[in-house]
Design a protein around this motif. Structure first.
Motif, PDB file in Angstrom:
ATOM      1  N   SER A   1       0.821  -1.201   0.000  1.00 44.63           N
ATOM      2  CA  SER A   1       0.000   0.000   0.000  1.00 44.63           C
ATOM      3  C   SER A   1       0.855   1.250   0.000  1.00 44.63           C
ATOM      4  O   SER A   1       2.000   1.247   0.472  1.00 44.63           O
ATOM      5  CB  SER A   1      -0.919   0.020   1.230  1.00 44.63           C
ATOM      6  OG  SER A   1      -1.807  -1.076   1.240  1.00 44.63           O
TER       7      SER A   1
ATOM      8  N   ARG B   1     -10.115  -0.807  -3.831  1.00 43.80           N
ATOM      9  CA  ARG B   1      -8.726  -0.817  -3.370  1.00 43.80           C
ATOM     10  C   ARG B   1      -8.183   0.568  -3.073  1.00 43.80           C
ATOM     11  O   ARG B   1      -7.323   0.721  -2.210  1.00 43.80           O
ATOM     12  CB  ARG B   1      -7.830  -1.491  -4.408  1.00 43.80           C
ATOM     13  CG  ARG B   1      -8.171  -2.953  -4.647  1.00 43.80           C
ATOM     14  CD  ARG B   1      -7.177  -3.605  -5.606  1.00 43.80           C
ATOM     15  NE  ARG B   1      -7.198  -2.979  -6.923  1.00 43.80           N
ATOM     16  CZ  ARG B   1      -6.206  -2.271  -7.443  1.00 43.80           C
ATOM     17  NH1 ARG B   1      -5.081  -2.092  -6.754  1.00 43.80           N
ATOM     18  NH2 ARG B   1      -6.319  -1.739  -8.651  1.00 43.80           N
TER      19      ARG B   1
ATOM     20  N   SER C   1      -3.366  -2.912  -2.012  1.00 44.41           N
ATOM     21  CA  SER C   1      -3.256  -4.072  -2.901  1.00 44.41           C
ATOM     22  C   SER C   1      -2.753  -3.684  -4.282  1.00 44.41           C
ATOM     23  O   SER C   1      -3.328  -4.050  -5.310  1.00 44.41           O
ATOM     24  CB  SER C   1      -4.615  -4.780  -3.006  1.00 44.41           C
ATOM     25  OG  SER C   1      -5.073  -5.192  -1.733  1.00 44.41           O
TER      26      SER C   1
END
Length: 128
Positions: free
Chosen positions: A17, A67, A85
């Motif tokens: 991330s 995401r 992700s």
């Protein structure tokens, strides 16, 4: 005219991330929609996410839904993009931008042509 500067990019592994920031200087952008775009190698600049002047409405490209999260803190003249992700194909230069053509608009544009002020970009590299 407003100045924008992105930060927070870097080199991460697939699945990791990053949180990007976009800070305005010289003036506020609190009355205008803002967005994030990216330009991957060999591809055109594409829409990633955007939000209204107050952050009440947000929108995302289909490829990042679920995401990525866009947000803004107008008290700090800052917009954020939380990216989770991450995928290798999301390696790109990420840009923030402001739509200055609409004042307190209850929506946001998704075309690059509707944005007026752009930051210099921050590089995000996702290794596999």
């Amino acid at each position: 005219q407003v100045q924008l500067e992105e930060s927070g990019g870097g080199l991460v592994h697939v699945g990791d991330s990053l949180r990007l920031s976009c800070v305005a200087s010289g003036r506020t952008f609190n009355e205008y929609a803002m967005g994030w775009f990216r330009r991957a190698p060999g591809k055109d600049r594409e829409f990633v996410a955007a939000l209204t002047w107050n952050g009440a409405k947000t929108g995302y490209a289909d490829s990042v839904k679920g995401r990525f999260t866009i947000s803004r803190d107008n008290a700090k003249n800052t917009m954020y993009l939380q990216m989770n992700s991450l995928k290798p194909e999301e390696t790109a230069v990420y840009y923030c931008a402001v739509d200055l053509s609409r004042y307190l608009w209850d929506s946001f544009p998704t075309s690059i042509y509707d944005y007026d002020i752009w930051g210099q970009g921050t590089q995000v590299t996702v290794s596999s």
